[in-house]
Each structure stands twice: as C-alpha cells, then as structure tokens.
Write a protein that holds these residues in place. Structure first.
Motif, mmCIF file in Angstrom:
data_model
loop_
_atom_site.group_PDB
_atom_site.id
_atom_site.type_symbol
_atom_site.label_atom_id
_atom_site.label_comp_id
_atom_site.label_asym_id
_atom_site.label_seq_id
_atom_site.Cartn_x
_atom_site.Cartn_y
_atom_site.Cartn_z
ATOM 1 N N UNK A 349 0.822 -1.208 0.000
ATOM 2 C CA UNK A 349 0.000 0.000 0.000
ATOM 3 C C UNK A 349 0.855 1.257 0.000
ATOM 4 N N UNK A 350 1.929 1.245 0.797
ATOM 5 C CA UNK A 350 2.812 2.413 0.800
ATOM 6 C C UNK A 350 3.517 2.549 -0.549
ATOM 7 N N UNK A 351 3.993 1.430 -1.095
ATOM 8 C CA UNK A 351 4.649 1.446 -2.410
ATOM 9 C C UNK A 351 3.714 1.982 -3.485
ATOM 10 N N UNK A 352 2.436 1.704 -3.351
ATOM 11 C CA UNK A 352 1.437 2.166 -4.325
ATOM 12 C C UNK A 352 1.460 3.683 -4.458
ATOM 13 N N UNK A 353 1.631 4.371 -3.346
ATOM 14 C CA UNK A 353 1.610 5.838 -3.360
ATOM 15 C C UNK A 353 3.003 6.437 -3.216
ATOM 16 N N UNK A 354 4.013 5.574 -3.057
ATOM 17 C CA UNK A 354 5.401 6.034 -2.938
ATOM 18 C C UNK A 354 6.303 5.045 -3.664
ATOM 19 N N UNK A 355 6.282 5.031 -4.997
ATOM 20 C CA UNK A 355 7.113 4.086 -5.755
ATOM 21 C C UNK A 355 8.585 4.216 -5.372
ATOM 22 N N UNK A 356 9.211 3.081 -5.136
ATOM 23 C CA UNK A 356 10.600 3.078 -4.701
ATOM 24 C C UNK A 356 10.758 2.928 -3.200
ATOM 25 N N UNK A 357 9.646 2.902 -2.468
ATOM 26 C CA UNK A 357 9.695 2.770 -1.012
ATOM 27 C C UNK A 357 10.431 1.496 -0.588
ATOM 28 N N UNK A 358 10.083 0.369 -1.193
ATOM 29 C CA UNK A 358 10.687 -0.906 -0.797
ATOM 30 C C UNK A 358 12.216 -0.865 -0.910
ATOM 31 N N UNK A 359 12.717 -0.181 -1.921
ATOM 32 C CA UNK A 359 14.165 -0.134 -2.137
ATOM 33 C C UNK A 359 14.885 0.638 -1.035
ATOM 34 N N UNK A 360 14.132 1.437 -0.277
ATOM 35 C CA UNK A 360 14.749 2.254 0.775
ATOM 36 C C UNK A 360 14.679 1.598 2.153
ATOM 37 N N UNK A 361 13.980 0.471 2.273
ATOM 38 C CA UNK A 361 13.813 -0.176 3.576
ATOM 39 C C UNK A 361 15.110 -0.893 3.964
ATOM 40 N N UNK A 362 15.651 -0.506 5.118
ATOM 41 C CA UNK A 362 16.856 -1.151 5.637
ATOM 42 C C UNK A 362 16.529 -2.209 6.679
ATOM 43 N N UNK A 363 15.410 -2.045 7.369
ATOM 44 C CA UNK A 363 14.982 -3.012 8.381
ATOM 45 C C UNK A 363 13.506 -2.799 8.643
ATOM 46 N N UNK A 364 12.875 -3.827 9.171
ATOM 47 C CA UNK A 364 11.451 -3.740 9.515
ATOM 48 C C UNK A 364 11.183 -4.554 10.765
ATOM 49 N N UNK A 365 10.131 -4.200 11.471
ATOM 50 C CA UNK A 365 9.723 -4.938 12.675
ATOM 51 C C UNK A 365 8.202 -4.999 12.690
ATOM 52 N N UNK A 366 7.656 -6.209 12.621
ATOM 53 C CA UNK A 366 6.199 -6.395 12.583
ATOM 54 C C UNK A 366 5.674 -6.837 13.938
ATOM 55 N N UNK A 367 4.478 -6.366 14.259
ATOM 56 C CA UNK A 367 3.788 -6.798 15.481
ATOM 57 C C UNK A 367 2.400 -7.279 15.074
ATOM 58 N N UNK A 368 2.197 -8.581 15.166
ATOM 59 C CA UNK A 368 0.922 -9.174 14.801
ATOM 60 C C UNK A 368 -0.125 -8.883 15.868
ATOM 61 N N UNK A 369 -1.352 -9.292 15.580
ATOM 62 C CA UNK A 369 -2.409 -9.138 16.572
ATOM 63 C C UNK A 369 -2.066 -9.918 17.835
ATOM 64 N N UNK A 370 -1.568 -11.135 17.667
ATOM 65 C CA UNK A 370 -1.181 -11.940 18.831
ATOM 66 C C UNK A 370 -0.059 -11.262 19.615
ATOM 67 N N UNK A 371 0.897 -10.658 18.910
ATOM 68 C CA UNK A 371 1.987 -9.944 19.582
ATOM 69 C C UNK A 371 1.446 -8.757 20.372
ATOM 70 N N UNK A 372 0.526 -8.010 19.766
ATOM 71 C CA UNK A 372 -0.038 -6.836 20.423
ATOM 72 C C UNK A 372 -0.719 -7.228 21.722
ATOM 73 N N UNK A 373 -1.541 -8.270 21.662
ATOM 74 C CA UNK A 373 -2.300 -8.675 22.843
ATOM 75 C C UNK A 373 -1.397 -9.300 23.897
ATOM 76 N N UNK A 374 -0.359 -10.024 23.460
ATOM 77 C CA UNK A 374 0.574 -10.612 24.415
ATOM 78 C C UNK A 374 1.365 -9.529 25.145
ATOM 79 N N UNK A 375 1.663 -8.445 24.432
ATOM 80 C CA UNK A 375 2.418 -7.346 25.024
ATOM 81 C C UNK A 375 1.562 -6.522 25.975
ATOM 82 N N UNK A 376 0.284 -6.397 25.665
ATOM 83 C CA UNK A 376 -0.613 -5.594 26.493
ATOM 84 C C UNK A 376 -1.999 -6.218 26.434
ATOM 85 N N UNK A 377 -2.437 -6.839 27.519
ATOM 86 C CA UNK A 377 -3.701 -7.573 27.514
ATOM 87 C C UNK A 377 -4.898 -6.655 27.304
#
Length: 441
Positions: A349-377
């Motif tokens: 979605x970001x690439x759709x409105x910002x072509x070339x975005x993926x090429x600039x990503x050096x690192x990423x960190x994802x938090x799933x729904x399960x991660x969110x709830x485990x971190x904060x009930x």
C-alpha cells in the motif's frame, strides 16, 4: 502504582525496534487531544521534561496519480489547497476550530452531564452524529472527500453507521486548533514526565506485578483499574455487583491493528509531495475505497489493500533519526483477532503511493495481533482503540450509567481508555495517557 509489564508506560512507550539509533513509538504516536486538558492545565509536565513538536503538515492523504490533499494547522491554508472544496472545508472546520476548547471541555467528559457550552456542542454534535459516508459528501472533489475519509477512518467504524463522523470531526478540528504534535524523544517521554511527576508527589511505582484479584491489594482508600472492562470484572470477582460485571464482560471491542515499523533511508518517497512533510499520512485511496475496506474488516474479512496509517514523527522530532535513516511507523486496520501477517500488504500500500519505497527499507519490525495482545492484555484481539466506537459506546461507555467510572465497589474505579472520553491509536491515546494514573493487570 502497579504495572504488570517490566517497563512503565503501556501504549506510550518508545524503543529501538529496527536499527540502533532509530526511536519508534510502540503505540500512541501523535497526540492532538493532549495539549489543552484539565490534566495539562493542572500539572506542568514541561517541568518534568516533556516537549511537544509539530510537523509542518498535520496529516496528508495521497491519491493515485500523484494528487492528494493536506491538512495544516491553518484552516485557511488547508482550504486554499482544496480547489472547489476550500469554502466548504473552512465553513465546517473553521467554525468548530474557533470554539474547539469550549467544545472539547464538554465532549472530553461523560456525555451524561449538563453542557457548559450547549450551542457550540450542538453544532459539533450535528456533524458528529452523521454517518461518515454522508458527511463526506459535503465535499465534491475526490481530494476533499479523501481528506475527511482518512481522518474519519480513525474510528475503526463502517462509514455507513451513525456517529461514524464523530472522531473524524474531533481530530480534524483538533488539527486546526492544536495540531497533531508528537513528544520530543518519543511518546515514551510522556510516560517519563508523568513518572517524574509521580515521584515528586511521593508515589511508589512497581513493575512486573500482575494483579489477579482485588483482595491482593489489601484495603486501600482508592483503587484505579486501567484495564479492559472484562478484565476489570475478572479482577474484581464476586466483589463486583453481578449486573455491572455482566455489562463490563459484554463490552464490545473493535477491529485490530497490525503494526509495522520501518527503518527507511531518505524517508518515504511519496508521489504527492506534501505527504513528505506530513506527520501522519492516511493511505487507502479515495472515499469509496476506504469505506469498502472498513466495511470488510467489520465483517471479519481482510481486504487485499487495507487502510494504512503512516506516521513520520521524525519530521517534527529529528532526534528520532540516525543521519539520513528514519523511523517510519505504520499500522493497517485488520479484522479483530486477525491471525495472518499483513506486513506485505502494508508495504504494497505504501509502495502504491510512494514508488521506490521498498528499495529504501533497511529493516522492519512487525507486530501481529497476537503480539499486540501478548504485550498488552488491554489490546483485546488487537483492538488498540479499546472499543467498537459505535453510537451507543460513544455516548455510554463502558456501560449505561450515570457514573461510567464506577464499578459498584466503594473506592474502586475503572480508568482505562474504555471509559470517557475514549481513545484512539494515536489521537485520543494522548489524552488518556495524560489522564490515567494506574496501569495494573
């Protein structure tokens, strides 16, 4: 003050989750409703290290083809960029922004009260009570409609539902009155300033303490529970009147938020240039497209192209970056309890409105729904807004009662974001961060 986690702050924490030297907010990001509140007027958090910073553009909405719209603190400047819709934008938000402090004094309280400014509140309520899909038709251009649709989507509600305009009207007006500021040094600075204030007042704070029952606390004069309603009922156990426990246990939660933080070299190359200067960017296409996506997630179905909110806090607070590598915050609206991985969809979605975005990503960190709830009930099934935000909840939350904070137990109160005035992933979160005093659970 007792906190179940090992660090204080709940949703107002910041950390280096991608690369060293990049500071990412863990949940609350921008704070349009934290600037002028009863708390901020009573306590000087600036004396405890809190500094607010503003981006040049408060929020932007890119569209396919490189066009879009941008909201500035100035209503006039915003209107000037909305060809054909400027006068209509100014007539709605200009009138409300000039009276926003009085209006906020009424709506940032339980709704069952005698309003101090009934005429101003009535005007605000007239717009807020409308379905977002209907109010958006006030603007005739796709840019004007999209600019409102993006801010209305903060409600995590179908646009066809009554009062789905309320949060959009509130946050849109706040942008023109106080802006959408961020805390210098990350949202964790808000928590640190409050912790400093609490220490000054003689409070004791303990982390890593999970409270499973009220009886564990002894006999304090006052207990404030910063918990989701059902969790508060569980902790209270048989001490809570059965009818109140039933009401809290039936509290309705909304969809979830799947979060991804990026380390981006050179920033996001948005095709719509003003988005490169905006603290918040709403990514999802036009009004009809966003409305369809919000309807899908409420039906429990994941859109191929979800609505994505992107925050570029470093534009207001350069201390979060490391040279030309910047922290970029994003989350997608997903169905409650969504078990999948939305990382690729967010990037697309970001690439759709910002072509070339993926090429600039050096690192990423994802938090799933399960991660969110485990971190904060309190993030039940990924619900960071802490409620379904339907019409009934916006008026009566967490239950129908004259005192929404009361639990039916003398001296025990519910003070979480499920109580008035509510919360938002990065909007009203700021208000509640500055008005809740106890995180326990």
């Amino acid at each position: 003050m007792l906190e179940a986690a090992d660090t204080l702050g709940g949703g107002t924490r910041s950390s280096e989750v991608t690369l060293p030297g990049l500071l990412h907010d863990e949940c609350s990001a921008a704070h349009p409703l934290a600037i002028d509140t009863p708390f901020s007027r009573r306590f000087d958090l600036a004396a405890h290290g809190l500094t607010w910073c503003w981006p040049e553009i408060q929020y932007a909405h890119p569209l396919d083809g490189g066009s879009g719209a941008a909201a500035y603190r100035s209503v006039e400047r915003t209107a000037a960029g909305l060809d054909g819709d400027g006068r209509r934008w100014q007539s709605l938000f200009g009138a409300l922004a000039g009276r926003f402090d009085d209006i906020a004094a009424d709506f940032l309280r339980p709704m069952l009260h005698v309003p101090e400014h009934p005429v101003d509140l009535a005007r605000f309520g007239l717009y807020s009570g409308m379905p977002a899909s209907l109010l958006a038709r006030r603007w005739s251009t796709r840019e004007g409609q999209a600019l409102f649709a993006g801010v209305a989507a903060h409600a995590f509600r179908p646009f066809s539902s009554p009062m789905s305009s309320a949060i959009g009207v509130a946050l849109g007006t706040a942008a023109h009155r106080h802006g959408w500021p961020v805390a210098e040094g990350g949202s964790g600075s808000i928590s640190r300033s409050m912790i400093s204030l609490l220490h000054e007042l003689g409070a004791q704070l303990e982390t890593g303490v999970r409270v499973d029952a009220l009886d564990e606390l002894g006999s304090p004069d006052i207990v404030m529970l910063d918990l989701a309603p059902a969790a508060a009922a569980r902790v209270a156990g048989p001490r809570m009147p059965r009818r109140i426990a039933r009401a809290l246990s039936r509290y309705r939660h909304g969809p979830g938020a799947f979060k991804v933080d990026f380390a981006v070299e050179g920033g996001v190359p948005w095709s719509y240039e003003p988005a490169r200067r905006a603290g918040t960017v709403h990514v999802g296409g036009g009004l009809a497209e966003i409305a369809a996506k919000e309807k899908l997630i409420h039906a429990g179905r994941m859109p191929d192209q979800p609505f994505v909110l992107v925050c570029q806090q470093y534009l207001a607070d350069p201390s979060r970056s490391n040279g030309d590598v910047h922290p970029v915050y994003s989350y997608a609206h997903v169905p409650a309890g969504y078990p999948g991985d939305a990382t690729a969809q967010i990037e697309a979605q970001i690439e759709r409105f910002a072509p070339g975005f993926r090429d600039r990503i050096l690192a990423r960190h994802s938090r799933s729904i399960a991660d969110m709830e485990a971190d904060n009930v309190n993030y039940v099934r990924g619900d960071v807004v802490t409620g379904s935000n339907d019409g009934r909840q916006l008026i009566f939350r967490p239950r129908v009662a004259l005192d929404p904070y009361a639990t039916g137990i003398p001296g025990v109160y519910l003070c979480s974001a499920a109580t008035p005035p509510g919360a938002g992933a990065h909007g009203m979160c700021g208000y509640n961060a500055a008005n809740s005093a106890l995180r326990s659970g």
